[in-house]
Write a protein that holds these residues in place. Structure first.
Motif: not given
Ligand code: ADP
Ligand code: MG
Length: 696
Positions: A318, A323, A350, A377
């Motif tokens: 991240v 991803q 996130l 994410n």
């Protein structure tokens, strides 16, 4: 016409005469689609029906064959129509009872004819009886001597609507087809000189003549069995080695730790990572920083803290604007990860999403959109993450938890989803299956391995006792006392059959019973047949202490983490394998309190089973248990690797066949070095699915 090159691969079963769509569907239920699948559907066991017992000598409860002349055949109209057929031999009389019968069956079973019947002997009113035996009818006793009785009768894994007779018939047809279209030999001769051909091997295994020592099939010492094991294991080895070497040639996006999220995350964590966790995370970060895709397996005993390792790998991706997808084998586990990750990461800003079965179609669409736009994410889910609609903006890392629940091909499918601009995602695979190193290196031959060999501090080992079911009442009393002191308890119900429905029913019965016996205690129930949302609610309530006693099926086996639970009772523990028991027991002993595990069994126990339960009592170390398990099994009780939950072999049992591994590795190396052109062809005949990942 050459029907096909090896093992009639790719030829659908519908090519067999008389096998229509309806039957094909039933075969599909067994995972059988091609003639090759059918040929590799080996018998579970064999019965010798060539000889028969004098009626006077049969024992109630045994499966046996009798032969005699029909002295009476009549249809009874009681509650249900029934055909009763009485037969006699020189020594006695037995009745055969049929509830479902064809109109012409009574004629067929007319008085004076001779019958050979195979079935379980039950106690009857006047005479012993067999209900729905398998029968052959002849006009004279001499007429029974035919081919069929000179061979063992194979018994296959079956399914509703597929009888043994049907399965046998189509396997027989397939064998004929195979013999007419012999399998092309592509392995260098020196390696297969001691084996029969594939056709001979399969014919012997499906229709063994009576002079064969059946035990030599079971322990795989028979050359026919060895031939198939050799082939399957070699295909597996070759595929793994090719995967690994192809992987080296792929490119990935290097991800260098930036500590943007990692530092604040570690600062907020209420504990510090163990030394083992730190070491493994360093190994992972090192791999991720390279421009080759990481393919790393993290092996760590239950409770060793693999989730934290996954979290630190995820954060690195991240931080590098990529991803992450985390796949878990059960909804309960996916939800638990989602819960943890949300708690840990939301304050870092996130976006974590859960793709679960319980989402509405609209929610799912929203989830897909966020993934594709890159807003998400980290995606957490079960098999649901495989669907086509799941498209990532920039997938950088694939994490698979409890890998032994997935096949290699599933893992690779998910991996391929992430290929973008010729860059491959990194892969992190986690498993708690405590198996000896040689087996790990075979099953996961395409992966690099990291081991978390340390448990977080402050754990007290679980004390285990082994008790017969006759002491169930005392155990229940003990539950009451434990709950009064604030403890939380799992009660695990097991069943012989691998059926979710039956297990659920059994758990429900126990649930109601314990609710009645323990009126002052809040009892909950969780099983695989419940709606995901319901399961989640129950697990959440248990986690929050609202439920004191949780009745569960083995659905809680993988990964569930409720630190306050400190007592586990496993009913009929003798039915489970050691690794499964170890996984289950790993659900307790996670908090500060001393934990206990009660293994209840149904007496009498065989010597081996007794030994196995004692291993559980004496050790808490997954590797020690796995090693002992192997030693004990060596003594005869052979369980498939499938049951241990390892790899998806058809013939091979890695544990039983481990002494062949070394040799087969050598053969694989030879082929890759001197005849690499045959490797893919060979893999394609055993693992057709895998070739597409190798060619990727
Ligand atoms: P598993 O390896 O079985 O997946 P988990 O990741 O579920 O184990 O961790 C088990 C428990 O141990 C969790 O409650 C987790 O919060 C806790 N834990 C993990 N790492 C540590 C650590 N370094 N110190 C203390 N507790 C830890
Ligand atoms: Mg886990």
């Amino acid at each position: 016409m050459t029907v096909s090159k090896r093992l009639l691969q790719h030829l659908p079963i519908s090519h067999l005469p008389g096998l229509g769509d309806a039957l094909a569907k039933k075969f599909n239920h067994l995972g059988i689609y091609t003639i090759r699948d059918l040929l590799l559907h080996l018998p579970l066991r064999y019965e010798d029906r060539s000889t028969y017992s004098p009626i006077a000598q049969i024992i109630i409860g045994e499966h046996t064959t009798v032969q005699g002349q029909i002295i009476k055949s009549e249809i009874l109209f009681t509650k249900k129509r029934m055909l009763i057929c009485t037969i006699r031999d020189e020594s006695g009389i037995i009745t055969l009872r049929f509830m479902n019968f064809y109109p012409n069956m009574q004629q067929n079973l007319a008085t004076g004819k001779w019958v050979k019947a195979y079935g379980e002997v039950k106690k009857g009113k006047l005479y012993p009886e067999m209900i729905h035996p398998q029968i052959q009818v002849r006009d004279t006793p001499q007429a029974f001597t035919n081919l069929e009785t000179e061979k063992y009768t194979p018994i296959y894994g079956a399914t509703y609507g597929l009888t043994q007779t049907i399965i046998r018939k189509f396997i027989h047809l397939s064998l004929i087809l195979l013999t007419r279209n012999p399998t092309e030999e592509i392995i260098p001769k020196q390696f297969i000189a001691d084996f029969p051909s594939i056709e001979q091997a399969l014919t012997i295994l499906h229709e063994p003549p009576l002079d064969i020592d059946i035990a030599s099939f079971e322990d795989s010492s028979h050359p026919a069995k060895k031939r198939l094991i050799f082939e399957e294991l070699l295909a597996y080895q070759l595929s793994m080695q090719l995967l690994k070497s192809r992987n080296q040639s792929h490119l990935a996006i290097p991800m260098i730790v930036k500590n943007r999220f990692i530092t604040p995350f570690l600062e907020a964590l209420p504990f510090s990572p163990t030394r083992a966790q730190t070491r493994v995370v360093q190994e992972i970060w090192h791999d991720m920083a390279l421009d080759k895709p990481m393919m790393r397996l993290v092996q760590g005993d239950v409770g060793s803290g693999k989730t934290l390792v996954a979290a630190l790998a995820a954060l690195n991706a991240v931080e590098n604007d990529k991803q992450v997808v985390l796949m878990a084998p059960t909804e309960i586990l996916a939800e638990q990860h989602y819960h943890n990750f949300t708690q840990w990461f939301t304050r870092l800003g996130l976006t974590i999403n859960l793709l679960a079965g319980k989402l509405t179609a609209k929610q799912k669409r929203e989830c897909y959109a966020k993934l594709e736009s890159g807003e998400t994410n980290i995606l957490i889910g079960t098999h649901a993450v495989f669907v086509e609609q799941v498209k990532f903006a920039q997938l950088g890392l694939v994490i698979i938890d409890e890998q032994h629940r997935f096949g290699v091909d599933q893992r690779l499918t998910l991996w391929q989803k992430g290929i973008k601009d010729n860059r491959y995602p990194h892969q992190l695979i986690m498993t708690a299956t405590p198996i000896p190193r040689t087996l790990t290196m075979t099953i996961y031959a395409d992966l690099d391995i990291s081991i978390i060999d340390e448990l977080p501090p402050g754990r007290t080992p679980v004390t285990t006792v082994v008790l017969p079911n006759t002491r169930r009442d005392q155990v229940i009393e003990r539950i009451e006392q434990a709950c009064l002191t604030g403890k939380q308890i799992y009660w695990v119900c097991t069943l012989v059959e691998e059926s979710e429905i039956l297990s659920a029913q059994a758990a429900e019965v126990t649930y109601r019973e314990l609710q009645q016996l323990l009126p002052n205690i809040t009892v909950g129930l969780v099983h695989g047949k419940m709606k995901p949302q319901q399961k989640q609610q129950i697990m959440q309530a248990f986690k929050q202490g609202e439920i004191q006693l949780l009745i569960a099926t083995t659905v809680i086996e993988v990964g569930v983490d409720v630190p306050n639970a400190s007592l586990m009772i496993i009913e009929n523990a003798e039915r489970l394998g050691l690794s499964q028991l170890h996984q289950l027991r790993g659900r307790v002993g996670r908090g500060q309190a001393t934990s206990h595990c009660v293994l209840m069994y149904q007496a009498p126990l065989s010597q081996v089973t007794k030994q196995r339960l004692n291993v559980m009592r004496d050790s808490n170390d997954g590797f020690v248990i796995a090693q002992k398990d192997l030693e004990i099994r060596g003594g005869g009780e052979i369980l498939g690797t499938r049951q241990v939950g390892l790899a998806d072999f058809r013939v091979v049992d890695l544990i039983r066949d481990q002494m062949l591994i070394h040799h087969i590795q050598k053969v694989a190396q030879y082929i890759l070095k001197f005849q690499p052109d045959i490797a893919l062809k060979f893999i394609n005949s055993w693992l057709p699915e895998r070739t597409k990942y190798i060619n990727a």
